[in-house]
Design an enzyme around this catalytic site. Structure first.
Site, mmCIF file in Angstrom:
data_model
loop_
_atom_site.group_PDB
_atom_site.id
_atom_site.type_symbol
_atom_site.label_atom_id
_atom_site.label_comp_id
_atom_site.label_asym_id
_atom_site.label_seq_id
_atom_site.Cartn_x
_atom_site.Cartn_y
_atom_site.Cartn_z
ATOM 1 N N VAL A 156 0.830 -1.202 0.000
ATOM 2 C CA VAL A 156 0.000 0.000 0.000
ATOM 3 C C VAL A 156 0.869 1.259 0.000
ATOM 4 C CG1 VAL A 156 -0.367 0.124 2.515
ATOM 5 C CG2 VAL A 156 -2.116 0.979 0.950
ATOM 6 N N ASP A 157 2.026 1.173 0.614
ATOM 7 C CA ASP A 157 2.972 2.302 0.649
ATOM 8 C C ASP A 157 3.388 2.687 -0.780
ATOM 9 O OD1 ASP A 157 4.763 4.153 1.655
ATOM 10 O OD2 ASP A 157 6.189 2.672 2.437
HETATM 11 N N1 AR6 Z 1 -5.116 -0.367 -0.996
HETATM 12 C C1 AR6 Z 1 -5.506 -0.935 0.158
HETATM 13 N N2 AR6 Z 1 -4.832 -1.934 0.771
HETATM 14 C C2 AR6 Z 1 -3.714 -2.393 0.152
HETATM 15 C C3 AR6 Z 1 -3.231 -1.852 -1.066
HETATM 16 C C4 AR6 Z 1 -3.985 -0.793 -1.649
HETATM 17 N N3 AR6 Z 1 -3.620 -0.219 -2.787
HETATM 18 N N4 AR6 Z 1 -2.089 -2.524 -1.406
HETATM 19 C C5 AR6 Z 1 -1.878 -3.446 -0.448
HETATM 20 N N5 AR6 Z 1 -2.875 -3.376 0.485
HETATM 21 P P1 AR6 Z 1 1.518 -3.978 3.212
HETATM 22 P P2 AR6 Z 1 2.597 -3.922 5.959
HETATM 23 C C6 AR6 Z 1 -3.058 -4.173 1.706
HETATM 24 O O1 AR6 Z 1 2.429 -5.060 2.818
HETATM 25 O O2 AR6 Z 1 2.275 -5.337 6.143
HETATM 26 C C7 AR6 Z 1 5.831 -1.753 2.545
HETATM 27 O O3 AR6 Z 1 6.874 -2.123 1.697
HETATM 28 C C8 AR6 Z 1 -2.389 -5.512 1.792
HETATM 29 O O4 AR6 Z 1 -3.141 -6.485 1.107
HETATM 30 O O5 AR6 Z 1 1.267 -2.863 2.252
HETATM 31 O O6 AR6 Z 1 2.232 -2.935 7.046
HETATM 32 C C9 AR6 Z 1 6.230 -0.676 3.541
HETATM 33 O O7 AR6 Z 1 7.179 0.222 2.989
HETATM 34 C C10 AR6 Z 1 -2.429 -5.725 3.303
HETATM 35 O O8 AR6 Z 1 -3.716 -6.182 3.691
HETATM 36 O O9 AR6 Z 1 1.980 -3.256 4.612
HETATM 37 C C11 AR6 Z 1 6.814 -1.471 4.660
HETATM 38 O O10 AR6 Z 1 8.166 -1.809 4.413
HETATM 39 C C12 AR6 Z 1 -2.241 -4.328 3.859
HETATM 40 O O11 AR6 Z 1 -2.490 -3.427 2.783
HETATM 41 C C13 AR6 Z 1 5.989 -2.728 4.673
HETATM 42 O O12 AR6 Z 1 5.471 -2.867 3.347
HETATM 43 C C14 AR6 Z 1 -0.854 -4.060 4.412
HETATM 44 O O13 AR6 Z 1 0.131 -4.665 3.576
HETATM 45 C C15 AR6 Z 1 4.807 -2.604 5.617
HETATM 46 O O14 AR6 Z 1 4.154 -3.836 5.694
#
Ligand code: AR6
Length: 170
Positions: free
Chosen positions: A40-41
């Site tokens: 998501v980042d």
């Molecule tokens: N909209 C909504 N939710 C999303 C989207 C989106 N566009 N894309 C992914 N998700 P994650 P974390 C969901 O991995 O576990 C990054 O590299 C995804 O399916 O984004 O907190 C950062 O820079 C999941 O349910 O974040 C950090 O290094 C949720 O968002 C690391 O990942 C969180 O997944 C953070 O890891």
């Protein structure tokens, strides 16, 4: 100031991409550098444009469980609240408390700028490996128990499993 008499925010559940949400603030599941990443980042940084990372460079990073706010730049949302969730290590390293802190601190940043509508992704449940069922319980429990002026919280699931975990609780 926050009033303890405010009703808790309404909780809306949806599936989709948080970057398209038309709310005052969207929350980013960032890492401690605040300089972008995957998941998501990455999506939020792509949609907001390069000004976001330029602005983030001035913030000096963010500790796990804390949150910092920036403009949304090209996003529909006026603000992005960047919070750093805990990496899941089995649950014995303070992960639930740190995850709850992410939701509380994000709501605090929203209150500071008067954001009334806020969308959250499922913080820590992607790359950081936090099991979705327990993470969803922390999210809902913390949002319901935190005094805030935010009137509406949207929980944005990116997949069916996340949607189902929230549905069980709402
Ligand atoms: N909209 C909504 N939710 C999303 C989207 C989106 N566009 N894309 C992914 N998700 P994650 P974390 C969901 O991995 O576990 C990054 O590299 C995804 O399916 O984004 O907190 C950062 O820079 C999941 O349910 O974040 C950090 O290094 C949720 O968002 C690391 O990942 C969180 O997944 C953070 O890891």
């Amino acid at each position: 100031m926050d009033s303890p008499h405010n009703p808790p925010p309404s909780l809306e559940l949806l599936i989709g991409d948080i970057t398209g949400e038309d709310v005052d603030a969207i929350v980013n599941a960032a890492n401690s550098s605040l300089l972008g990443g995957g998941g998501v980042d990455g999506a939020i940084h792509r949609a907001a444009g390069p000004e976001l990372v330029e602005h983030c460079r001035t913030l000096g990073g963010c500790e796990t469980g804390q949150a910092k706010i920036t403009p949304g730049f090209k996003l529909l949302a006026r603000w992005v609240i960047h919070t750093v969730g805990p990496v899941w290590h089995g649950g014995t390293r303070g992960e639930p408390e740190l995850l709850a802190s992410c939701y509380r601190e994000s709501l605090a940043r929203a209150d500071e700028v008067g954001a009334a509508t806020v969308a959250f992704p499922a913080i820590s449940t992607g790359v950081y490996g936090y099991p979705i069922e327990t993470a969803a319980a922390v999210a809902v429990g913390t949002i319901r128990s935190t005094p805030t002026n935010v009137s509406e919280v949207r929980l944005v699931a990116f997949n069916q499993q996340t949607l189902d975990a929230y549905r069980e609780l709402l």
